[in-house]
Design a protein around this motif. Sequence first.
Motif, short mmCIF file in Angstrom:
data_model
loop_
_atom_site.label_atom_id
_atom_site.label_comp_id
_atom_site.label_asym_id
_atom_site.label_seq_id
_atom_site.Cartn_x
_atom_site.Cartn_y
_atom_site.Cartn_z
N VAL A 1 13.06 -24.81 19.88
CA VAL A 1 12.85 -24.65 21.31
C VAL A 1 11.44 -24.12 21.56
CG1 VAL A 1 13.67 -23.58 23.44
CG2 VAL A 1 15.31 -24.16 21.62
N PHE A 2 10.73 -24.82 22.45
CA PHE A 2 9.37 -24.44 22.84
C PHE A 2 9.38 -23.73 24.18
CE2 PHE A 2 5.42 -25.77 20.85
CZ PHE A 2 5.89 -26.41 19.72
N ALA A 3 8.45 -22.79 24.35
CA ALA A 3 8.16 -22.22 25.66
C ALA A 3 6.70 -21.81 25.66
CB ALA A 3 9.06 -21.02 25.95
N ASP A 4 5.96 -22.27 26.64
CA ASP A 4 4.57 -21.88 26.82
C ASP A 4 3.74 -21.99 25.54
OD1 ASP A 4 2.36 -20.99 28.23
OD2 ASP A 4 2.80 -18.87 27.90
N GLY B 1 12.89 -27.66 25.26
CA GLY B 1 12.09 -26.69 26.00
C GLY B 1 11.67 -27.28 27.34
N PRO B 2 11.24 -26.42 28.26
CA PRO B 2 10.92 -26.89 29.61
C PRO B 2 9.71 -27.83 29.65
CG PRO B 2 10.50 -24.53 29.39
CD PRO B 2 11.14 -24.97 28.12
N SER B 3 9.60 -28.57 30.72
CA SER B 3 8.47 -29.46 30.94
C SER B 3 7.18 -28.63 30.93
CB SER B 3 8.66 -30.16 32.28
OG SER B 3 7.66 -31.12 32.44
N LYS C 1 5.74 -29.74 24.02
CA LYS C 1 6.49 -30.61 23.11
C LYS C 1 5.74 -31.90 22.80
CE LYS C 1 9.98 -30.93 25.97
NZ LYS C 1 9.39 -30.20 27.13
N HIS D 1 15.44 -33.55 26.38
CA HIS D 1 15.94 -32.55 27.32
C HIS D 1 17.46 -32.49 27.27
CE1 HIS D 1 12.00 -33.23 29.34
NE2 HIS D 1 12.10 -31.94 29.52
N VAL E 1 10.04 -20.63 20.28
CA VAL E 1 10.79 -19.41 20.60
C VAL E 1 12.18 -19.41 19.96
CG1 VAL E 1 9.50 -18.90 22.71
CG2 VAL E 1 11.55 -20.36 22.83
N ARG F 1 4.62 -22.08 22.42
CA ARG F 1 5.09 -21.39 21.21
C ARG F 1 6.53 -21.80 20.90
NH1 ARG F 1 2.56 -16.83 23.71
NH2 ARG F 1 0.78 -16.13 22.46
N SER G 1 5.84 -27.27 28.22
CA SER G 1 5.85 -26.21 27.21
C SER G 1 5.11 -26.60 25.93
CB SER G 1 7.29 -25.79 26.89
OG SER G 1 8.06 -26.88 26.44
#
Length: 232
Positions: free
Chosen positions: A213-216, A40-42, A46, A200, A220, A218, A44
């Motif tokens: 996979v994480f986003a914000d 997941g993005p930086s 993790k 990553h 996802v 959560r 998010s």
Amino acid sequence: GIAIQAVDLVKDYGSGANAVHALRDVNVSFERGRFTAIMGPSGSGKSTLMHTLAGLDSATSGRILFGGKDLTRMNDKQLTLLRRNKIGFIFQSFNLLPMFTAEQNILMPLTLAGAKADRAWFDLLVETLGLRQRLNHRPNELSGGQQQRVAIARALITKPSLVFADEPTGNLDSVSSAEVLGFLKQSVNELDQTIVMVTHDAVAASYADRAIVFADGRIVADEPHPTAEAMN
Ligand code: ADP
Ligand code: ADP
């Protein structure tokens, strides 16, 4: 069986209008003998998930169940003992002690616990990670990749049932990465270990048998790796 489980886990940094919602009601469990990649993005969440699961960071609300106990109700002393005996960490920054040799760094968790090394296990770690010729060197005499391999040996020396790895191959070339990931995968199988790895890198994640996979704050996506599916 389940090694560690987060139930309705919430982590806020700060409060009120300035609060950062790093984990928003996360429910996830990690089974024994499985190697999970968290992507997941930086920003998010993790690292926050790993730090909270390991009791390094306190949860805002929710529960963390490990070996039938709720980590969120433990005091610092209980958490320290748990981490020392049951949990291994591989950090992105290696956190090696500069005054000590590679061998002393690897043995540090045992030294702190007043325990003796299983020499066969020490030798296997050292050989597999290619550290035999570097045991008497201090961290500043080692390359980044060598320092990371020392940190990995240190994380595994106690044969922890649960290992958290934060970008463990972030500073390694592709050949060293493949060796380290292959070793972690083998270690999961042989020690019935649970590994949770933030990465990553899709190549690194392909060694895992599950990818989250994480986003914000959560989850996802949560998918078994095809090879793991084929094995079941
Ligand atoms: P990732 O590991 O996915 O990059 P993090 O878990 O480090 O994400 O961060 C999740 C969110 O929490 C981000 O918005 C980050 O800025 C914030 N955060 C992380 N640690 C702290 C902290 N100690 N204090 C305040 N905010 C933090
Ligand atoms: P990375 O995404 O490279 O893993 P992190 O986001 O985990 O890096 O940040 C490294 C350290 O900085 C962690 O200890 C984290 O708690 C802290 N941190 C991250 N974001 C913030 C923030 N917004 N404010 C304060 N500390 C933060």
